[in-house]
Design a protein around this motif. Structure first.
Motif, PDB file in Angstrom:
ATOM      1  N   VAL A 340      51.523  36.803  39.626  1.00 23.65           N
ATOM      2  CA  VAL A 340      50.823  37.957  39.058  1.00 23.65           C
ATOM      3  C   VAL A 340      49.353  37.953  39.466  1.00 23.65           C
ATOM      4  CG1 VAL A 340      50.068  39.028  36.905  1.00 23.65           C
ATOM      5  CG2 VAL A 340      52.417  38.214  37.132  1.00 23.65           C
ATOM      6  N   LEU A 344      47.452  40.535  42.066  1.00 22.92           N
ATOM      7  CA  LEU A 344      46.320  41.388  41.680  1.00 22.92           C
ATOM      8  C   LEU A 344      45.119  41.159  42.600  1.00 22.92           C
ATOM      9  CD1 LEU A 344      46.493  41.067  37.774  1.00 22.92           C
ATOM     10  CD2 LEU A 344      47.143  43.038  39.170  1.00 22.92           C
ATOM     11  N   ARG A 347      45.816  42.901  45.860  1.00 27.49           N
ATOM     12  CA  ARG A 347      45.682  44.351  45.689  1.00 27.49           C
ATOM     13  C   ARG A 347      44.217  44.758  45.651  1.00 27.49           C
ATOM     14  NH1 ARG A 347      45.200  47.846  41.315  1.00 27.49           N
ATOM     15  NH2 ARG A 347      46.148  49.903  41.622  1.00 27.49           N
ATOM     16  N   ARG A 348      43.400  43.989  44.935  1.00 24.62           N
ATOM     17  CA  ARG A 348      41.973  44.292  44.851  1.00 24.62           C
ATOM     18  C   ARG A 348      41.319  44.166  46.223  1.00 24.62           C
ATOM     19  NH1 ARG A 348      38.814  40.669  40.716  1.00 24.62           N
ATOM     20  NH2 ARG A 348      39.301  39.114  42.324  1.00 24.62           N
TER      21      ARG A 348
END
Length: 368
Positions: A340, A344, A347-348
Motif C-alpha cells: 500500500v 502510494l 503514484r505520487r
C-alpha cells in the motif's frame, strides 16, 4: 585639490557604517532560534527512547507478582477440594489451585504447561513439580509459595523439575536473549534495506529483504546453537521461525520508512524492544505481568516466536499452530503495508513527473 583627491575625500567621509563587531561563533537571534529548533527536533528521538524504555521496562518488571497463576494440588475427595480452595482464597488472587488426581497427571500437566506448578503432599513428605524450561522465575515463585505450606504441615519438601532447562541454559532464558539478538539485528537491518528500497524496485526489495532476514536469523541461530549450545535440537525449525520473525521486522521497516523517515528507527524500537521484550514472557510469564503486557503476549510477534522456540527445544510434543498463525498474520500485515505505502509513493511520483512534463511543455509553448 585634484578630482581624484576630492573623490577619495568624499568616499572616506560618506562610507557606509560598519556593522557592530561580533565575536567569532556568536549567532544572531534569528540564527540561534533556527539552531535551537533544529536541535529540538533531533533531541526528540533520544528523549522518546529514554522515556519509552523507562516506562516499558519499569512498567512491566518493577513489581512482578503472580495473578491467577494456575497451580495444582494432588489429592482426591473433599479434603483435597477444601485444601485447593483454601490455597486459592489465601493467595488473594495470586493463585488458582486445581485438584489433580495423581502425580502422573501432575507431571503431564506441568509438561504440557497447563499448570505452572503442582504440589503433592503425602503423609511422609511434599513434592513440588515445576518446569524451569517453561520459566525459571515461575518455578522459583512457586517454591516460595509452597515451601511455607510444607513447613506448616511438618513435611519434608523437595522439588522435581519435570522439564529442566538445558545444561548450557541453566536459567532457561537463553532463547529470550536469542530473541533480543534477532530483534536488534532485524530492525537495524530494516533501516538499511528501507533506505535503498526506492532504488531497488519492488521485486529486488523483496529479495534483498528476505535474504537479509535469513542472514540475521542464521547468525543468531549459529551463535545460540553451535557456539553456545542453547539450541541443541530442531535447529533448522528454530532458524525458519527466526527467519519469519525477522522478515516481519524488515517488511515493517520498509513499509514505515516512506511515512516516518528518521522516526522509523524509534518506532521500530518501540514495537520490537519496548513492547516486544516486555510482553514476550522470556523473563516473567504473563501471569506475573501487568494486564497491558499480559494482553500483548497473546498476539505479539516476539511472544509467538519465543513460544515456538521453547516448544521446539523443550516441549517437542506441543502444537506449533498458534505461534505459526500469529507470525504469519504479522508477516501478511507487514507485506500489505509495504504494498500500500509503496504503491502510494509510486503514484505520487508519477503525478509529480506528469506535472513537471506539463510545466515544461507550457514553457516551450510560451517561448515559441
Amino acid at each position: 585639490m585634484s578630482e581624484v583627491a576630492k573623490y577619495n575625500y568624499v568616499k572616506s567621509h560618506h562610507a557606509a557604517p560598519r556593522p557592530p563587531h561580533r565575536a567569532p561563533g556568536v549567532l544572531r537571534p534569528a540564527g540561534l532560534g533556527r539552531t535551537l529548533l533544529t536541535f529540538a527536533t533531533h533531541i526528540l528521538v533520544p528523549l522518546f527512547l529514554a522515556a519509552g524504555m523507562g516506562l516499558a521496562y519499569l512498567g512491566a518488571f518493577h513489581a512482578p507478582a503472580p495473578r491467577e497463576l494456575p497451580v495444582g494440588i494432588v489429592g482426591q475427595g473433599p479434603t483435597a477440594q477444601v485444601f485447593a480452595q483454601t490455597v486459592t482464597d489465601q493467595s488473594d488472587g495470586a493463585l488458582v489451585a486445581h485438584v489433580v488426581a495423581t502425580t502422573a497427571t501432575a507431571e503431564r500437566q506441568v509438561r504440557d504447561r497447563d499448570l505452572a506448578a503442582v504440589y503433592a503432599p503425602t503423609t511422609t513428605g511434599a513434592t513440588l513439580y515445576v518446569s524451569t524450561a517453561a520459566s525459571e522465575t515461575t518455578a522459583t515463585a512457586a517454591q516460595k509459595v509452597f515451601l511455607p505450606i510444607a513447613y506448616d504441615q511438618h513435611l519434608p519438601f523437595r522439588v522435581v523439575d519435570v522439564v529442566p532447562a538445558g545444561d548450557q541454559d541453566t536459567t532457561g532464558q537463553g532463547l529470550f536473549f536469542l530473541l533480543v539478538a534477532l530483534s536488534v539485528g532485524g530492525y537495524a537491518s530494516a533501516i538499511a534495506v528501507a533506505a535503498f528500497a526506492t532504488r531497488l524496485g519492488a521485486v529486488w526489495t523483496a529479495v534483498v529483504g528476505l535474504a537479509t532476514a535469513g542472514v540475521v536469523a542464521g547468525i543468531g541461530t549459529v551463535v545460540a546453537g553451535p557456539v553456545y549450545g542453547v539450541v541443541t535440537t530442531h535447529t533448522w525449525q528454530v532458524f525458519l521461525f527466526a527467519w519469519m520473525y525477522d522478515a516481519v521486522i524488515i517488511a515493517l521497516g520498509i513499509g514505515l520508512h516512506p511515512l516516518l523517515g528518521r522516526w522509523t528507527t524509534p518506532v521500530l524500537t518501540m514495537l520490537f524492544v519496548m513492547l516486544n521484550f516486555t510482553s514476550s514472557g522470556g523473563i516473567f510469564q504473563p501471569a506475573f505481568q501487568p494486564g497491558f503486557f499480559a494482553a500483548l503476549n497473546t498476539f505479539w510477534s516476539g511472544a509467538a516466536w519465543l513460544e515456538a522456540a521453547q516448544d521446539l527445544q523443550y516441549f517437542p510434543g506441543a502444537s506449533l499452530g498458534r505461534s505459526s498463525l500469529v507470525l504469519a498474520l504479522w508477516l501478511a500485515a507487514a507485506v500489505l503495508l509495504c504494498v500500500v505505502v509503496h504503491g502510494l509513493v509510486a503514484r505520487r511520483s508519477r503525478i509529480a513527473r506528469a506535472r513537471e512534463v506539463s510545466r515544461l511543455e507550457e514553457e516551450e509553448v510560451v517561448a515559441a
